[in-house]
Motif scaffolding. Structure first.
Motif, mmCIF file in Angstrom:
data_model
loop_
_atom_site.group_PDB
_atom_site.id
_atom_site.type_symbol
_atom_site.label_atom_id
_atom_site.label_comp_id
_atom_site.label_asym_id
_atom_site.label_seq_id
_atom_site.Cartn_x
_atom_site.Cartn_y
_atom_site.Cartn_z
ATOM 1 N N ASN A 30 1.920 6.784 -6.726
ATOM 2 C CA ASN A 30 0.889 7.776 -7.023
ATOM 3 C C ASN A 30 1.397 9.196 -6.776
ATOM 4 O O ASN A 30 1.182 10.097 -7.585
ATOM 5 N N ARG A 31 2.064 9.388 -5.650
ATOM 6 C CA ARG A 31 2.582 10.720 -5.319
ATOM 7 C C ARG A 31 3.598 11.175 -6.373
ATOM 8 O O ARG A 31 3.609 12.333 -6.779
ATOM 9 N N ASP A 63 1.707 12.067 -9.455
ATOM 10 C CA ASP A 63 0.846 13.239 -9.241
ATOM 11 C C ASP A 63 1.684 14.518 -9.154
ATOM 12 O O ASP A 63 1.140 15.610 -9.024
ATOM 13 N N GLU A 107 1.138 4.078 -2.919
ATOM 14 C CA GLU A 107 0.945 5.483 -2.549
ATOM 15 C C GLU A 107 2.133 6.332 -3.025
ATOM 16 O O GLU A 107 1.958 7.427 -3.565
ATOM 17 N N LEU A 119 0.828 -1.211 0.000
ATOM 18 C CA LEU A 119 0.000 0.000 0.000
ATOM 19 C C LEU A 119 0.862 1.260 0.000
ATOM 20 O O LEU A 119 0.582 2.227 -0.709
ATOM 21 N N SER A 120 1.921 1.231 0.791
ATOM 22 C CA SER A 120 2.837 2.384 0.833
ATOM 23 C C SER A 120 3.543 2.574 -0.508
ATOM 24 O O SER A 120 3.796 3.707 -0.933
#
Lengths: 66, 173
Positions: free
Chosen positions: B163-164, B167, B160, B156-157
């Protein structure tokens, strides 16, 4: 956020990501060119391929049926 | 995520234990492919706890008979999947990043090819997360993916962080 602590806009973040991806692709192309060059000149790679070819020849095919 | 099930044939390949980790195989048409897992520790930021596990997948035809364009070959895709499997067996915490080259505008075709390789994976053993980024100025779509073992406790990390990054919240060097 940029180095001065300012919050980036969506467009600024998009510009940052696109720049990053363009750079990654340039690096990837360099890596690919190095791979081709190494394939021709690197003795370790040539020895590994010779060994692979020898095994394939013994088997009569490069294909392994699982 | 879909799976084609277990492939029936792959090409014999060889692993070269160097940095970057390298695999070679020769096809029935005498085309030699090289697959590298290139360490990219800075991708999620210099202080990322995953830095040592991040690699970028690079695949290249390094030798082909003169004038021969690599033909569609049903055995190549499962071979690449088998190579990636083998690499994960050596290093289960690996985080593989794949970014489609878009410099010649053929990124969509490359993405389709990448998806064909991935179809040969056992869907239960891996998790994949895709992202596209659109360049508003040059009107180019960038296709990106991250692949990790389904057993990775930090998945999950990792997603994330990926994604960061895409983004635009990270500033990777």
């Amino acid at each position: 956020m940029d180095v001065n602590g300012n919050v980036l806009t969506t467009d600024e973040r998009n510009t940052r990501v696109v720049s990053f991806l363009k750079l990654r692709i340039v690096e990837k192309r360099k890596a690919e060119r190095r791979m081709v060059e190494d394939y021709r000149t690197n003795n370790v790679i040539q020895a590994a391929l010779t060994e692979l070819d020898r095994h394939n020849e013994e088997r009569g095919t490069p294909i392994i049926h699982l | 995520m879909k799976s084609e099930g277990h492939p029936s044939s792959i090409y014999s390949y060889v692993f070269i234990d160097q940095e970057p980790a390298t695999y070679l195989f020769r096809t029935i048409n005498s085309i030699v492919y090289e697959v590298q897992f290139k360490p990219t520790p800075y991708l999620f930021g210099e202080h990322s706890p995953f830095a040592d596990s991040i690699v970028e997948l690079v695949l290249k035809v390094v030798d082909a008979p003169t004038g021969v364009r690599p033909p569609r070959d049903a055995v190549t895709a499962p071979t690449i999947a088998a190579i990636i499997n083998d690499f994960y067996e050596r290093s289960s915490q690996t985080i593989t990043i794949y970014i489609c080259d878009s410099s010649d505008k053929r990124q969509k075709a490359r993405w389709t090819t990448f998806n064909r390789w991935y179809d040969y994976f056992s869907a239960r053993n891996y998790q994949r997360f895709d992202r596209t980024v659109f360049d508003n100025v040059e009107e180019v779509t960038y296709y990106c993916a991250v692949i990790i073992s389904a057993e990775n406790p930090h998945r999950l990390s990792i997603f994330e962080a990926f994604n960061r990054l895409l983004d635009g919240y990270n500033d990777p060097k």
